[in-house]
Design a protein around this motif. Structure first.
Motif, PDB file in Angstrom:
ATOM      1  N   TYR A  36       0.634  -1.040  -0.826  1.00  0.00           N
ATOM      2  CA  TYR A  36       0.240   0.335   0.149  1.00  0.00           C
ATOM      3  C   TYR A  36       0.911   1.422   0.177  1.00  0.00           C
ATOM      4  CZ  TYR A  36      -4.068  -2.979   1.001  1.00  0.00           C
ATOM      5  OH  TYR A  36      -4.429  -3.796   0.658  1.00  0.00           O
ATOM      6  N   LYS A  37       2.083   1.264   0.904  1.00  0.00           N
ATOM      7  CA  LYS A  37       2.927   2.419   0.528  1.00  0.00           C
ATOM      8  C   LYS A  37       3.585   3.366  -0.887  1.00  0.00           C
ATOM      9  CE  LYS A  37       4.283   2.084   4.999  1.00  0.00           C
ATOM     10  NZ  LYS A  37       5.764   1.371   6.479  1.00  0.00           N
ATOM     11  N   VAL A  38       3.672   1.598  -1.196  1.00  0.00           N
ATOM     12  CA  VAL A  38       4.199   2.033  -2.450  1.00  0.00           C
ATOM     13  C   VAL A  38       3.148   2.383  -3.800  1.00  0.00           C
ATOM     14  CG1 VAL A  38       5.643   0.007  -4.781  1.00  0.00           C
ATOM     15  CG2 VAL A  38       6.575  -0.073  -2.654  1.00  0.00           C
ATOM     16  N   ARG A  39       2.262   1.420  -3.769  1.00  0.00           N
ATOM     17  CA  ARG A  39       1.121   2.024  -4.555  1.00  0.00           C
ATOM     18  C   ARG A  39       0.629   3.574  -4.373  1.00  0.00           C
ATOM     19  NH1 ARG A  39      -4.795  -0.321  -2.624  1.00  0.00           N
ATOM     20  NH2 ARG A  39      -4.217   1.849  -1.625  1.00  0.00           N
ATOM     21  N   ILE A  44       6.292   3.159  -8.375  1.00  0.00           N
ATOM     22  CA  ILE A  44       6.189   2.272 -10.179  1.00  0.00           C
ATOM     23  C   ILE A  44       5.504   3.285 -10.630  1.00  0.00           C
ATOM     24  CG2 ILE A  44       6.854   0.668 -10.977  1.00  0.00           C
ATOM     25  CD1 ILE A  44       7.380  -0.883  -8.486  1.00  0.00           C
ATOM     26  N   ASN A  45       6.202   3.431 -11.618  1.00  0.00           N
ATOM     27  CA  ASN A  45       5.285   4.215 -12.980  1.00  0.00           C
ATOM     28  C   ASN A  45       5.488   4.042 -13.698  1.00  0.00           C
ATOM     29  OD1 ASN A  45       6.404   6.694 -13.249  1.00  0.00           O
ATOM     30  ND2 ASN A  45       6.201   7.570 -11.058  1.00  0.00           N
ATOM     31  N   LYS A  51      12.379   5.344 -17.733  1.00  0.00           N
ATOM     32  CA  LYS A  51      13.496   5.314 -17.406  1.00  0.00           C
ATOM     33  C   LYS A  51      14.539   4.561 -17.174  1.00  0.00           C
ATOM     34  CE  LYS A  51      16.502   8.860 -15.062  1.00  0.00           C
ATOM     35  NZ  LYS A  51      16.635  10.267 -14.133  1.00  0.00           N
ATOM     36  N   LEU A  52      13.823   3.465 -16.545  1.00  0.00           N
ATOM     37  CA  LEU A  52      14.901   1.835 -15.861  1.00  0.00           C
ATOM     38  C   LEU A  52      14.824   1.147 -16.808  1.00  0.00           C
ATOM     39  CD1 LEU A  52      16.265   1.182 -12.924  1.00  0.00           C
ATOM     40  CD2 LEU A  52      13.739  -0.500 -13.559  1.00  0.00           C
ATOM     41  N   TYR A  53      14.157   1.586 -17.872  1.00  0.00           N
ATOM     42  CA  TYR A  53      14.473   0.327 -19.095  1.00  0.00           C
ATOM     43  C   TYR A  53      14.849   1.121 -20.270  1.00  0.00           C
ATOM     44  CZ  TYR A  53      13.231  -4.004 -16.662  1.00  0.00           C
ATOM     45  OH  TYR A  53      13.336  -4.782 -15.886  1.00  0.00           O
ATOM     46  N   SER A  54      15.362   2.572 -20.164  1.00  0.00           N
ATOM     47  CA  SER A  54      15.497   3.327 -21.450  1.00  0.00           C
ATOM     48  C   SER A  54      14.540   3.416 -22.700  1.00  0.00           C
ATOM     49  CB  SER A  54      16.778   2.712 -21.889  1.00  0.00           C
ATOM     50  OG  SER A  54      17.971   3.373 -20.390  1.00  0.00           O
ATOM     51  N   ASN A  62       0.634  -0.489 -20.025  1.00  0.00           N
ATOM     52  CA  ASN A  62      -0.401  -0.451 -18.679  1.00  0.00           C
ATOM     53  C   ASN A  62       0.804  -0.873 -17.697  1.00  0.00           C
ATOM     54  OD1 ASN A  62      -2.967  -1.101 -19.554  1.00  0.00           O
ATOM     55  ND2 ASN A  62      -1.852  -3.133 -20.254  1.00  0.00           N
ATOM     56  N   VAL A  63       0.696   0.459 -16.552  1.00  0.00           N
ATOM     57  CA  VAL A  63       0.362  -0.018 -15.118  1.00  0.00           C
ATOM     58  C   VAL A  63      -0.571  -0.129 -14.126  1.00  0.00           C
ATOM     59  CG1 VAL A  63       2.593   0.951 -13.096  1.00  0.00           C
ATOM     60  CG2 VAL A  63       3.022   2.010 -15.763  1.00  0.00           C
ATOM     61  N   VAL A  64      -0.209  -1.772 -13.971  1.00  0.00           N
ATOM     62  CA  VAL A  64      -1.113  -1.450 -13.066  1.00  0.00           C
ATOM     63  C   VAL A  64      -1.095  -2.280 -11.252  1.00  0.00           C
ATOM     64  CG1 VAL A  64      -3.806  -3.573 -13.085  1.00  0.00           C
ATOM     65  CG2 VAL A  64      -2.974  -2.350 -14.879  1.00  0.00           C
ATOM     66  N   TYR A  65      -2.124  -1.695 -10.674  1.00  0.00           N
ATOM     67  CA  TYR A  65      -1.706  -2.365  -8.756  1.00  0.00           C
ATOM     68  C   TYR A  65      -3.092  -3.211  -8.663  1.00  0.00           C
ATOM     69  CZ  TYR A  65       1.822   1.104  -8.464  1.00  0.00           C
ATOM     70  OH  TYR A  65       3.799   1.289  -8.084  1.00  0.00           O
ATOM     71  N   PHE A  66      -2.913  -4.264  -8.338  1.00  0.00           N
ATOM     72  CA  PHE A  66      -3.970  -5.221  -7.760  1.00  0.00           C
ATOM     73  C   PHE A  66      -4.052  -5.796  -6.300  1.00  0.00           C
ATOM     74  CE2 PHE A  66      -5.885  -9.873  -7.705  1.00  0.00           C
ATOM     75  CZ  PHE A  66      -7.096  -9.675  -8.242  1.00  0.00           C
ATOM     76  N   ASP A  67      -4.583  -4.892  -5.651  1.00  0.00           N
ATOM     77  CA  ASP A  67      -4.940  -4.825  -4.461  1.00  0.00           C
ATOM     78  C   ASP A  67      -4.821  -6.086  -3.256  1.00  0.00           C
ATOM     79  OD1 ASP A  67      -4.495  -2.209  -4.459  1.00  0.00           O
ATOM     80  OD2 ASP A  67      -6.140  -1.807  -4.135  1.00  0.00           O
ATOM     81  N   PRO A  68      -5.894  -7.434  -4.159  1.00  0.00           N
ATOM     82  CA  PRO A  68      -5.959  -7.982  -3.647  1.00  0.00           C
ATOM     83  C   PRO A  68      -4.395  -9.953  -3.918  1.00  0.00           C
ATOM     84  CG  PRO A  68      -7.696  -8.628  -5.149  1.00  0.00           C
ATOM     85  CD  PRO A  68      -6.573  -6.754  -5.283  1.00  0.00           C
ATOM     86  N   ALA A  69      -3.415  -9.014  -4.896  1.00  0.00           N
ATOM     87  CA  ALA A  69      -2.564 -10.058  -3.879  1.00  0.00           C
ATOM     88  C   ALA A  69      -1.065  -9.391  -3.988  1.00  0.00           C
ATOM     89  CB  ALA A  69      -2.133 -10.644  -6.021  1.00  0.00           C
ATOM     90  N   LYS A  70      -1.754  -8.020  -3.792  1.00  0.00           N
ATOM     91  CA  LYS A  70      -0.642  -6.784  -2.946  1.00  0.00           C
ATOM     92  C   LYS A  70       0.896  -6.847  -4.225  1.00  0.00           C
ATOM     93  CE  LYS A  70       2.152 -10.286   0.210  1.00  0.00           C
ATOM     94  NZ  LYS A  70       1.192 -11.510  -0.060  1.00  0.00           N
ATOM     95  N   ALA A  71      -0.110  -7.062  -5.662  1.00  0.00           N
ATOM     96  CA  ALA A  71       1.428  -7.323  -6.395  1.00  0.00           C
ATOM     97  C   ALA A  71       0.467  -6.420  -7.906  1.00  0.00           C
ATOM     98  CB  ALA A  71       0.177  -8.421  -7.547  1.00  0.00           C
ATOM     99  N   MET A  72       1.934  -5.710  -8.730  1.00  0.00           N
ATOM    100  CA  MET A  72       1.700  -5.010  -9.465  1.00  0.00           C
ATOM    101  C   MET A  72       2.262  -5.304 -10.580  1.00  0.00           C
ATOM    102  SD  MET A  72       5.090  -3.298  -9.978  1.00  0.00           S
ATOM    103  CE  MET A  72       4.351  -2.175 -11.267  1.00  0.00           C
ATOM    104  N   LYS A  73       1.765  -4.962 -11.634  1.00  0.00           N
ATOM    105  CA  LYS A  73       2.340  -6.043 -12.984  1.00  0.00           C
ATOM    106  C   LYS A  73       1.928  -4.096 -13.670  1.00  0.00           C
ATOM    107  CE  LYS A  73      -0.015  -8.984 -14.525  1.00  0.00           C
ATOM    108  NZ  LYS A  73       0.697 -10.230 -15.541  1.00  0.00           N
TER     109      LYS A  73
END
Length: 106
Positions: A36-39, A44-45, A51-54, A62-73
């Motif tokens: 939750y803090k990172v989200r 991660i945006n 920038k990280l991947y040049s 897509n940048v997707v945060y998925f709360d039930p799995a405490k995950a992002m994609k």
């Protein structure tokens, strides 16, 4: 404010094909509090990832945060299609190293 390495906060950081023309990166956090803090800080945006991947920010699909799995994609346009001449990672499973080294303040 504290300094963190993503690999210290996540139990899983991986990359994989999302079809022959896309790569997907998954981050699954160790606990909901950290997730939750990172989200909420949007650490991660699309801009950070580009920038990280040049790569151009337009290649971030897509940048997707998925709360039930405490995950992002994050899904990006694959620089070279899977299996094409010159491509070195057919399964896209070796593209997560820059993400593992990502550091940020939170």
């Amino acid at each position: 404010m504290a300094h963190y390495k993503l690999m210290d906060l996540a139990s899983v950081i991986r990359s994989k094909n999302s079809g022959p023309y896309e790569l997907t990166f998954d981050v699954i956090f160790k606990d909901f509090e950290t997730y939750y803090k990172v989200r909420d800080a949007k650490v991660i945006n699309a801009e950070m990832f580009a920038k990280l991947y040049s790569i151009p920010v337009e290649d971030i699909l897509n940048v997707v945060y998925f709360d039930p799995a405490k995950a992002m994609k994050v899904t990006i346009v694959r620089p070279i299609p899977s299996g094409a001449l010159g491509e070195t990672d057919v399964y896209g499973a070796q593209q997560h190293a820059p993400l593992m080294k990502y550091e940020f303040d939170l």
